[in-house]
Design a protein around this motif. Structure first.
Motif, short mmCIF file in Angstrom:
data_model
loop_
_atom_site.label_atom_id
_atom_site.label_comp_id
_atom_site.label_asym_id
_atom_site.label_seq_id
_atom_site.Cartn_x
_atom_site.Cartn_y
_atom_site.Cartn_z
N LEU A 175 0.84 -1.21 0.00
CA LEU A 175 0.00 0.00 0.00
C LEU A 175 0.87 1.26 0.00
CD1 LEU A 175 -2.95 -0.97 2.39
CD2 LEU A 175 -2.74 -1.29 -0.08
N ARG A 176 2.01 1.19 0.68
CA ARG A 176 2.92 2.35 0.70
C ARG A 176 3.53 2.62 -0.67
NH1 ARG A 176 4.48 0.46 5.78
NH2 ARG A 176 6.20 -0.71 4.90
N GLN A 177 3.63 1.57 -1.49
CA GLN A 177 4.29 1.70 -2.80
C GLN A 177 3.38 2.27 -3.88
OE1 GLN A 177 7.48 0.95 -3.45
NE2 GLN A 177 7.81 0.32 -1.33
N ILE A 178 2.09 2.44 -3.59
CA ILE A 178 1.17 2.86 -4.66
C ILE A 178 1.53 4.26 -5.13
CG2 ILE A 178 -1.24 3.34 -5.28
CD1 ILE A 178 -2.11 1.45 -3.04
N ASN A 179 1.72 4.39 -6.45
CA ASN A 179 1.93 5.71 -7.04
C ASN A 179 0.64 6.06 -7.78
OD1 ASN A 179 2.49 7.85 -8.67
ND2 ASN A 179 4.52 7.13 -9.31
N TYR A 180 -0.15 6.98 -7.19
CA TYR A 180 -1.49 7.26 -7.72
C TYR A 180 -1.47 7.82 -9.14
CZ TYR A 180 -3.94 5.63 -3.68
OH TYR A 180 -4.47 4.80 -2.72
N GLU A 181 -0.34 8.45 -9.52
CA GLU A 181 -0.22 9.01 -10.88
C GLU A 181 -0.20 7.88 -11.92
OE1 GLU A 181 0.81 12.71 -11.15
OE2 GLU A 181 -0.35 12.33 -9.33
N GLN A 182 0.32 6.74 -11.49
CA GLN A 182 0.56 5.66 -12.47
C GLN A 182 -0.53 4.60 -12.52
OE1 GLN A 182 4.42 3.98 -11.71
NE2 GLN A 182 5.49 5.77 -12.54
N LEU A 183 -1.51 4.68 -11.63
CA LEU A 183 -2.53 3.62 -11.60
C LEU A 183 -3.40 3.66 -12.84
CD1 LEU A 183 -3.87 3.57 -7.93
CD2 LEU A 183 -2.17 2.08 -8.99
N LYS A 184 -3.68 2.48 -13.39
CA LYS A 184 -4.59 2.40 -14.54
C LYS A 184 -5.95 1.98 -13.98
CE LYS A 184 -1.78 1.61 -18.57
NZ LYS A 184 -0.44 1.18 -18.13
N HIS A 185 -6.84 2.97 -13.84
CA HIS A 185 -8.09 2.70 -13.12
C HIS A 185 -9.04 1.79 -13.90
CE1 HIS A 185 -7.05 5.28 -9.85
NE2 HIS A 185 -6.68 6.20 -10.71
N LEU A 186 -9.94 1.17 -13.16
CA LEU A 186 -10.90 0.23 -13.76
C LEU A 186 -12.23 0.93 -13.99
CD1 LEU A 186 -10.23 -2.73 -11.28
CD2 LEU A 186 -9.27 -2.46 -13.58
N ASP A 187 -13.07 0.30 -14.81
CA ASP A 187 -14.41 0.82 -15.02
C ASP A 187 -15.38 -0.02 -14.18
OD1 ASP A 187 -16.77 1.86 -15.89
OD2 ASP A 187 -16.25 1.85 -18.01
N ASN A 188 -15.38 0.27 -12.89
CA ASN A 188 -16.21 -0.53 -11.98
C ASN A 188 -17.69 -0.35 -12.24
OD1 ASN A 188 -14.74 -2.25 -10.33
ND2 ASN A 188 -14.12 -0.61 -8.93
N GLU A 189 -18.07 0.83 -12.76
CA GLU A 189 -19.51 1.05 -13.03
C GLU A 189 -20.01 0.06 -14.06
OE1 GLU A 189 -20.76 5.02 -13.94
OE2 GLU A 189 -19.79 5.77 -12.09
N ARG A 190 -19.20 -0.18 -15.09
CA ARG A 190 -19.64 -1.13 -16.14
C ARG A 190 -19.60 -2.55 -15.60
NH1 ARG A 190 -17.71 1.32 -21.83
NH2 ARG A 190 -19.25 -0.11 -22.69
N LEU A 191 -18.62 -2.84 -14.75
CA LEU A 191 -18.58 -4.17 -14.14
C LEU A 191 -19.87 -4.41 -13.34
CD1 LEU A 191 -17.33 -6.83 -13.20
CD2 LEU A 191 -16.02 -5.54 -11.50
N ILE A 192 -20.24 -3.43 -12.55
CA ILE A 192 -21.42 -3.57 -11.70
C ILE A 192 -22.69 -3.69 -12.55
CG2 ILE A 192 -22.84 -2.33 -9.99
CD1 ILE A 192 -19.98 -1.28 -8.97
N ALA A 193 -22.76 -2.88 -13.62
CA ALA A 193 -23.95 -2.95 -14.50
C ALA A 193 -24.04 -4.35 -15.12
CB ALA A 193 -23.85 -1.87 -15.57
N SER A 194 -22.90 -4.92 -15.53
CA SER A 194 -22.91 -6.26 -16.15
C SER A 194 -23.33 -7.32 -15.13
CB SER A 194 -21.54 -6.64 -16.70
OG SER A 194 -20.96 -5.57 -17.35
N LEU A 195 -22.85 -7.16 -13.90
CA LEU A 195 -23.22 -8.15 -12.87
C LEU A 195 -24.70 -8.03 -12.53
CD1 LEU A 195 -20.05 -7.87 -10.57
CD2 LEU A 195 -20.69 -9.85 -11.97
N ARG A 196 -25.21 -6.79 -12.52
CA ARG A 196 -26.65 -6.62 -12.27
C ARG A 196 -27.46 -7.29 -13.36
NH1 ARG A 196 -27.78 -3.75 -8.12
NH2 ARG A 196 -26.50 -2.00 -7.44
N ALA A 197 -26.94 -7.22 -14.60
CA ALA A 197 -27.64 -7.84 -15.75
C ALA A 197 -27.32 -9.34 -15.84
CB ALA A 197 -27.23 -7.14 -17.03
N GLN A 198 -26.51 -9.83 -14.92
CA GLN A 198 -26.04 -11.23 -14.91
C GLN A 198 -25.41 -11.62 -16.24
OE1 GLN A 198 -29.29 -13.55 -13.12
NE2 GLN A 198 -28.12 -13.34 -11.25
N ASP A 199 -24.69 -10.65 -16.84
CA ASP A 199 -24.01 -10.87 -18.11
C ASP A 199 -22.52 -11.11 -17.80
OD1 ASP A 199 -22.84 -10.83 -20.58
OD2 ASP A 199 -23.93 -9.05 -21.28
#
Ligand code: ATP
Length: 285
Positions: free
Chosen positions: A184-208
Motif C-alpha cells: 500500500l505504501r508503494q502505490i503511485n497514484y499518478e501511475q494507476l490504470k483505473h478500472l471501469d467498476n460502473e460497467r462491471l457492476i452494471a454487467s453483474l446486475r444484468a447477470q451478463d
C-alpha cells in the motif's frame, strides 16, 4: 451454561480492486467488487460464566492466539461495547492460506461477530455489525456479509449485488509472503490504470458474465508483481489454459482463475500443481 455456535468463514476474492485516492491520513479509498469462495475456515465460538477472559485456539502454527488475532479483537469489541461479562473461547479450523490476500483473518473476525450477536442475542443487523467491523480491519465489514458486493470508502460502504450463476474458482498461492502495508505504501497514484467498476457492476446486475469479465482487474497487480514476477507467470499460465478471468486477489500473492465449467477448473489445477502446491478448486458463493 455453555453456549456454542460454529460459523463458516469464507475466503474473499477481489473481482475488481481499485483505489481512486488516498485519504488525508494516508489510507487508501477503495473501490472494489468482492465475492466469496467456498474455501472456508470454521470458527466455533463458546461462551461461559467462568473464566471471563477471551481465549483463541487455532490448528495453524503460524497464527497469534492473543489480541493480535483478529478473531480475538472481534470478541473483545463486542464484549466491551455491550458489557458482556461472559468468557469467550474461539476455536479456528484454518483452511484459508494465511497472509494470502484472501482475507482469512478478516473473515474469522466477522464470523465471531455473527456468532456472538447470535449467542448474546444482541439483535444487531448485518449493517450494524459491519459498522463495528470496520474498527477491526478494512475487509471485515465485507466479510460480515461474505457475498457479492460493491465495496467503497475505507471498506465500510457496502452495496450488495445479485447472486450470479454457478462458477468455479481455482485459487493458487505460491510460497511468497507479501506485506499488505508495504504494498500500500508503494502505490503511485499518478501511475494507476483505473478500472471501469460502473460497467462491471452494471454487467453483474444484468447477470451478463461474459461482459463482466472484461471489466474485472486489480490495479495493484503491477505493484506486487514488480517485487514478485512469479505472480505474473502464474496468472499468465492460468489465462493461457482458458480461464474466463485470471487475476491477483487483494495485495497478493494469491492468484485465482474463474471458469464456468468444473472440467476447465480441474484442468488448470492439474497444470499448475507441479509448481504451486497450495491449489484449491472451489465454487463461488
Ligand atoms: P490483509 O490483506 O488484510 O493483510 P490477508 O488476506 O492477506 O489480509 P490474513 O490471512 O488475514 O491475510 O493474515 C494477515 C495477517 O493477519 C497475518 O500476518 C496474520 O498473522 C494476522 N492474523 C490475525 N488474525 C488472524 C486470523 N484469525 N487468521 C489469519 N491471519 C490472522
Amino acid at each position: 451454561m455453555v453456549m456454542r455456535v460454529t460459523e463458516k468463514a469464507p475466503a474473499k476474492l477481489n473481482l475488481s480492486l481499485d483505489t481512486p485516492m488516498r485519504y488525508f491520513d494516508g489510507s487508501p479509498r477503495w473501490d472494489m467488487v468482492m465475492t466469496s469462495a467456498d474455501l472456508a475456515d470454521y470458527v466455533t465460538v463458546e461462551t461461559h460464566q467462568r473464566p471471563t477472559t477471551i481465549k483463541v485456539y487455532t490448528d495453524s502454527g503460524f497464527l497469534p492466539n492473543d489480541q493480535r488475532n483478529l478473531a480475538y479483537q472481534a470478541a473483545h469489541i463486542l464484549k466491551s461495547r455491550f458489557h458482556c461479562r461472559e468468557g469467550v473461547t474461539i476455536h479456528i479450523r484454518k483452511n484459508i492460506p494465511v497472509a494470502a490476500g484472501l482475507g482469512g483473518g478478516s473473515s474469522d473476525a466477522a464470523a465471531v461477530l455473527r456468532a456472538l450477536n447470535n449467542i448474546w442475542r444482541l439483535g444487531l443487523s448485518l449493517a450494524e455489525l459491519a459498522k463495528i467491523a470496520l474498527t477491526i480491519d478494512s475487509d471485515v465489514p465485507y466479510c460480515v456479509y461474505s457475498r457479492l458486493a460493491h465495496v467503497t470508502g475505507h471498506g465500510e460502504e457496502i452495496e450488495l449485488l445479485p447472486a450470479q450463476p454457478h462458477y468455479w474458482a481455482v485459487i493458487a498461492k505460491q510460497q511468497i509472503s507479501v506485506s499488505t502495508p508495504q504494498i500500500l505504501r508503494q502505490i503511485n497514484y499518478e501511475q494507476l490504470k483505473h478500472l471501469d467498476n460502473e460497467r462491471l457492476i452494471a454487467s453483474l446486475r444484468a447477470q451478463d458474465w461474459q461482459e463482466a469479465v472484461k471489466y474485472m482487474g486489480n490495479v495493484l497487480e503491477p505493484v506486487t508483481m514488480s517485487f514478485y514476477p512469479e505472480i505474473r507467470r502464474l496468472k499468465d499460465k492460468m489465462a493461457s489454459l482458458g480461464a474466463d478471468v485470471a487475476q491477483m486477489s487483494g495485495t497478493g500473492p494469491t492468484v485465482f482463475a474463474i471458469c464456468h465449467t468444473a472440467s476447465r477448473a480441474k484442468r488448470i489445477q492439474n497444470s499448475i500443481s507441479g509448481f504451486c502446491r497450495d491449489v484449491h478448486v472451489v465454487t463461488l458463493l
